[in-house]
Design a protein around this motif. Structure first.
Motif, PDB file in Angstrom:
ATOM      1  N   VAL A  27     -64.471 -20.614 105.673  1.00 36.05           N
ATOM      2  CA  VAL A  27     -63.773 -20.758 104.403  1.00 36.05           C
ATOM      3  C   VAL A  27     -64.837 -20.842 103.317  1.00 36.05           C
ATOM      4  CG1 VAL A  27     -62.249 -22.211 103.007  1.00 36.05           C
ATOM      5  CG2 VAL A  27     -61.838 -21.965 105.481  1.00 36.05           C
ATOM      6  N   ILE A  28     -64.762 -19.952 102.346  1.00 40.70           N
ATOM      7  CA  ILE A  28     -65.706 -19.954 101.227  1.00 40.70           C
ATOM      8  C   ILE A  28     -64.958 -20.389  99.982  1.00 40.70           C
ATOM      9  CG2 ILE A  28     -67.175 -18.533  99.750  1.00 40.70           C
ATOM     10  CD1 ILE A  28     -67.759 -16.781 102.175  1.00 40.70           C
ATOM     11  N   ILE A  29     -65.547 -21.360  99.285  1.00 42.22           N
ATOM     12  CA  ILE A  29     -64.988 -21.834  98.015  1.00 42.22           C
ATOM     13  C   ILE A  29     -66.021 -21.533  96.940  1.00 42.22           C
ATOM     14  CG2 ILE A  29     -64.131 -23.813  96.721  1.00 42.22           C
ATOM     15  CD1 ILE A  29     -63.468 -25.117  99.459  1.00 42.22           C
ATOM     16  N   ASP A  30     -65.663 -20.642  96.034  1.00 38.98           N
ATOM     17  CA  ASP A  30     -66.588 -20.185  95.004  1.00 38.98           C
ATOM     18  C   ASP A  30     -65.946 -20.389  93.640  1.00 38.98           C
ATOM     19  OD1 ASP A  30     -68.690 -18.944  93.640  1.00 38.98           O
ATOM     20  OD2 ASP A  30     -68.755 -17.223  95.001  1.00 38.98           O
ATOM     21  N   VAL A 112     -68.138 -23.278 103.224  1.00 36.54           N
ATOM     22  CA  VAL A 112     -69.297 -23.102 102.352  1.00 36.54           C
ATOM     23  C   VAL A 112     -68.776 -23.139 100.937  1.00 36.54           C
ATOM     24  CG1 VAL A 112     -71.173 -21.594 101.635  1.00 36.54           C
ATOM     25  CG2 VAL A 112     -70.529 -21.707 104.057  1.00 36.54           C
ATOM     26  N   GLU A 113     -69.347 -24.030 100.125  1.00 34.26           N
ATOM     27  CA  GLU A 113     -68.899 -24.126  98.737  1.00 34.26           C
ATOM     28  C   GLU A 113     -70.079 -24.008  97.808  1.00 34.26           C
ATOM     29  OE1 GLU A 113     -69.236 -26.483  96.093  1.00 34.26           O
ATOM     30  OE2 GLU A 113     -70.632 -27.742  97.181  1.00 34.26           O
ATOM     31  N   LEU A 129     -61.246 -16.818 101.267  1.00 36.15           N
ATOM     32  CA  LEU A 129     -62.072 -16.949 100.062  1.00 36.15           C
ATOM     33  C   LEU A 129     -61.207 -17.577  98.978  1.00 36.15           C
ATOM     34  CD1 LEU A 129     -64.534 -16.467  98.219  1.00 36.15           C
ATOM     35  CD2 LEU A 129     -63.748 -14.099  97.921  1.00 36.15           C
ATOM     36  N   VAL A 130     -61.627 -18.770  98.521  1.00 33.72           N
ATOM     37  CA  VAL A 130     -60.908 -19.493  97.477  1.00 33.72           C
ATOM     38  C   VAL A 130     -61.765 -19.480  96.215  1.00 33.72           C
ATOM     39  CG1 VAL A 130     -59.894 -21.709  96.794  1.00 33.72           C
ATOM     40  CG2 VAL A 130     -59.855 -21.008  99.209  1.00 33.72           C
TER      41      VAL A 130
END
Length: 192
Positions: A27-30, A112-113, A129-130
């Protein structure tokens, strides 16, 4: 920023999709600095029992966004995609040098943020992808409260660098879910 129970449940549900980083669901938080990524990552990590990698630990200072993205790929995501554990050396912002190493074992979920984490080159590895965004004034206020008034010039330069990276990468447009800085879903239109 924290999300309500319905939004959190929707994110957890989407994070349960098929793994794409070996056996791990990434899960990627960008989104831009000060938008609420770290708070969301902590909240989601608790719900998923997941490890969090913070991009702030991978940047090598105020000009290190792109180098941090490279380090994420080389030290964490590429080894995990090959079936090995990841490992990165944390950058100590106060000392201005690299510090201790951190292991990133393969697990059911990894979050990963941070700014730049949603680079296009990681699309094939991420399950979710958030994108989290907030108005510049709010972000600057939040970030100065966190990093101190002395960081103001650095933060303004960082914000300009973010805009260039996000424009080139199209991160917000590519996101599976978009949230505002208050935790409300702004896309997809029907919610999660």
């Amino acid at each position: 920023m924290s999300v309500g129970p319905e939004v959190l449940e929707g994110l957890v549900r989407r994070a349960q999709a098929a793994p794409r980083l070996g056996a791990t669901r990434l899960v990627i938080i960008d989104g831009p600095s000060g938008s609420g990524k770290t708070t969301l990552a902590d909240q989601l990590a608790e719900a998923l029992t997941a490890q969090v990698v913070h991009m702030d630990d991978l940047y090598d200072g105020w000009n290190g966004m792109l180098a941090g993205v490279d380090r994420l790929g080389q030290q964490v995501l590429e080894p995990m995609a090959a079936g090995r554990d990841g490992r990165y050396q944390r950058y100590d912002w106060h000392a201005g040098e690299y510090a201790e190493w951190h292991d990133v074992p393969q697990a059911e979920h990894l979050i990963v943020e941070g700014c730049g984490a949603g680079a296009r080159r990681f699309d094939g590895l991420s399950t979710l992808l958030v994108w989290v965004e907030a108005q510049d004034a709010l972000r600057l206020t939040r970030t100065l409260a966190r990093d101190g008034e002395d960081a103001g010039d650095h933060l303004r330069a960082w914000m300009a660098a973010e805009r260039a990276v996000y424009w080139a990468e199209g991160t917000a447009r590519r996101a599976d879910v978009r949230l505002n800085g208050w935790g409300a879903v702004t896309w997809p239109p029907t919610g999660l």
